[in-house]
Enzyme design. Structure first.
Site, PDB file in Angstrom:
ATOM      1  N   LYS A  13       0.819  -1.215   0.000  1.00 15.64           N
ATOM      2  CA  LYS A  13       0.000   0.000   0.000  1.00 15.64           C
ATOM      3  C   LYS A  13       0.853   1.265   0.000  1.00 15.64           C
ATOM      4  O   LYS A  13       0.593   2.201  -0.743  1.00 15.64           O
ATOM      5  CB  LYS A  13      -0.935   0.016   1.220  1.00 15.64           C
ATOM      6  CG  LYS A  13      -1.927  -1.125   1.249  1.00 15.64           C
ATOM      7  CD  LYS A  13      -2.914  -0.996   2.398  1.00 15.64           C
ATOM      8  CE  LYS A  13      -2.261  -1.032   3.767  1.00 15.64           C
ATOM      9  NZ  LYS A  13      -1.575  -2.311   4.061  1.00 15.64           N
ATOM     10  N   ARG A  88      -9.086   0.942   9.368  1.00 12.07           N
ATOM     11  CA  ARG A  88      -8.683  -0.452   9.565  1.00 12.07           C
ATOM     12  C   ARG A  88      -9.812  -1.297  10.149  1.00 12.07           C
ATOM     13  O   ARG A  88      -9.684  -2.510  10.251  1.00 12.07           O
ATOM     14  CB  ARG A  88      -7.464  -0.523  10.490  1.00 12.07           C
ATOM     15  CG  ARG A  88      -6.205   0.005   9.833  1.00 12.07           C
ATOM     16  CD  ARG A  88      -4.990  -0.404  10.620  1.00 12.07           C
ATOM     17  NE  ARG A  88      -3.760   0.109  10.013  1.00 12.07           N
ATOM     18  CZ  ARG A  88      -2.552  -0.184  10.446  1.00 12.07           C
ATOM     19  NH1 ARG A  88      -2.400  -0.976  11.468  1.00 12.07           N
ATOM     20  NH2 ARG A  88      -1.490   0.315   9.856  1.00 12.07           N
ATOM     21  N   ARG A 123      11.687  -6.107   3.881  1.00 11.85           N
ATOM     22  CA  ARG A 123      11.302  -4.699   3.925  1.00 11.85           C
ATOM     23  C   ARG A 123      12.200  -3.895   4.867  1.00 11.85           C
ATOM     24  O   ARG A 123      12.560  -4.361   5.945  1.00 11.85           O
ATOM     25  CB  ARG A 123       9.838  -4.562   4.367  1.00 11.85           C
ATOM     26  CG  ARG A 123       9.269  -3.171   4.075  1.00 11.85           C
ATOM     27  CD  ARG A 123       7.764  -3.192   3.998  1.00 11.85           C
ATOM     28  NE  ARG A 123       7.132  -3.236   5.302  1.00 11.85           N
ATOM     29  CZ  ARG A 123       5.849  -2.957   5.502  1.00 11.85           C
ATOM     30  NH1 ARG A 123       5.075  -2.607   4.482  1.00 11.85           N
ATOM     31  NH2 ARG A 123       5.333  -3.026   6.709  1.00 11.85           N
ATOM     32  N   ARG A 156      11.773  -2.651  10.724  1.00  8.59           N
ATOM     33  CA  ARG A 156      10.891  -2.283  11.825  1.00  8.59           C
ATOM     34  C   ARG A 156      10.530  -3.507  12.649  1.00  8.59           C
ATOM     35  O   ARG A 156      10.477  -4.628  12.136  1.00  8.59           O
ATOM     36  CB  ARG A 156       9.602  -1.646  11.281  1.00  8.59           C
ATOM     37  CG  ARG A 156       9.838  -0.297  10.675  1.00  8.59           C
ATOM     38  CD  ARG A 156       8.591   0.410  10.192  1.00  8.59           C
ATOM     39  NE  ARG A 156       7.362  -0.356  10.231  1.00  8.59           N
ATOM     40  CZ  ARG A 156       6.394  -0.230   9.322  1.00  8.59           C
ATOM     41  NH1 ARG A 156       6.542   0.580   8.297  1.00  8.59           N
ATOM     42  NH2 ARG A 156       5.275  -0.921   9.425  1.00  8.59           N
ATOM     43  N   ARG A 167      -0.090  -9.645  12.931  1.00 13.77           N
ATOM     44  CA  ARG A 167      -0.739  -8.555  12.191  1.00 13.77           C
ATOM     45  C   ARG A 167      -1.680  -9.088  11.114  1.00 13.77           C
ATOM     46  O   ARG A 167      -2.735  -8.512  10.865  1.00 13.77           O
ATOM     47  CB  ARG A 167       0.319  -7.644  11.567  1.00 13.77           C
ATOM     48  CG  ARG A 167       1.118  -6.854  12.595  1.00 13.77           C
ATOM     49  CD  ARG A 167       2.243  -6.078  11.946  1.00 13.77           C
ATOM     50  NE  ARG A 167       1.759  -4.974  11.147  1.00 13.77           N
ATOM     51  CZ  ARG A 167       2.434  -4.400  10.151  1.00 13.77           C
ATOM     52  NH1 ARG A 167       3.623  -4.864   9.816  1.00 13.77           N
ATOM     53  NH2 ARG A 167       1.935  -3.386   9.500  1.00 13.77           N
TER      54      ARG A 167
END
Length: 210
Positions: A13, A88, A123, A156, A167
């Site tokens: 996203k 969300r 990532r 992260r 998640r």
């Protein structure tokens, strides 16, 4: 054009929002970036949000909606915007509606959990400016260094495998129902994730009639 980008964590996203921002010439409003800035600055809201994000849980609605409503009132959002990372939950979507915030389309990036688990391991983000990279798909010009500001690239905590799994579970339970919510309003535009970042961007623009 006023857009929402939906998709599981790691669906791309943020990357697509940056690309669409340049093409459509409207700002991207990323709750993740806003919250991370608050956490880095050590604000009360930031510290509160950090505890939830580190555990892979959702930040409370009142914190999110307050930040978003304030941001969308800014001058640069008058001609449109792209929301990345909010709403969300159904409750957040209803709160945005009640705040009088309307949308032209809701794009849902479709991707499997297995592919997300593989993707998230690569990532990286810049700890200085928040720019996103991927070791395979969108690598920096110099390993470990941000192209934009020269800052250090880090993984992260919420990209660690055990947190990603948590998640994804939260996404399927709390966020995925938004697809039905917006489909009922005639706004949902599902887009299959493509092998290349640019191909996914083109698929999104096609779905938007661009």
């Amino acid at each position: 054009m006023k857009l929402i980008l939906l998709g599981a964590p790691g669906a791309g996203k943020g990357t697509q929002a940056e690309r669409l921002c340049k093409t459509l010439r409207i700002p991207t409003i990323s709750t993740g970036n806003i919250l991370r800035a608050a956490m880095k600055d050590g604000t009360p809201t930031g510290l509160k949000a950090k505890a939830f994000m580190d555990a892979g849980k959702l930040v409370p609605d009142d914190v999110i909606i307050g930040i978003i409503t304030e941001r969308l009132a800014a001058e640069d959002c008058r001609k449109g915007f792209i929301l990345d990372g909010v709403p969300r939950t159904i409750a957040q979507a209803e709160a945005l509606e009640n705040a009088g915030i309307k949308f032209d389309a809701v794009v849902s990036i479709e991707i499997s959990d297995q592919e997300i688990m593989q993707r998230m391991s690569g990532r990286r983000v810049c700890e200085s400016c928040g720019a996103s990279y991927h070791l395979v798909a969108v690598p920096p010009k110099k390993e470990g260094v941000c192209d934009a500001c020269g800052g250090k690239l880090v993984q992260r905590k919420d990209d660690a495998p055990e947190t990603v799994k948590a998640r994804l579970e939260v996404y399927h339970k709390e966020t995925e129902p938004l697809k039905k919510f917006y489909a009922e309003r005639g706004l949902l535009k599902p887009v299959q994730n493509q092998p290349q970042v640019a191909e996914t961007t083109q698929a999104i623009l096609h779905a938007l009639g661009r």
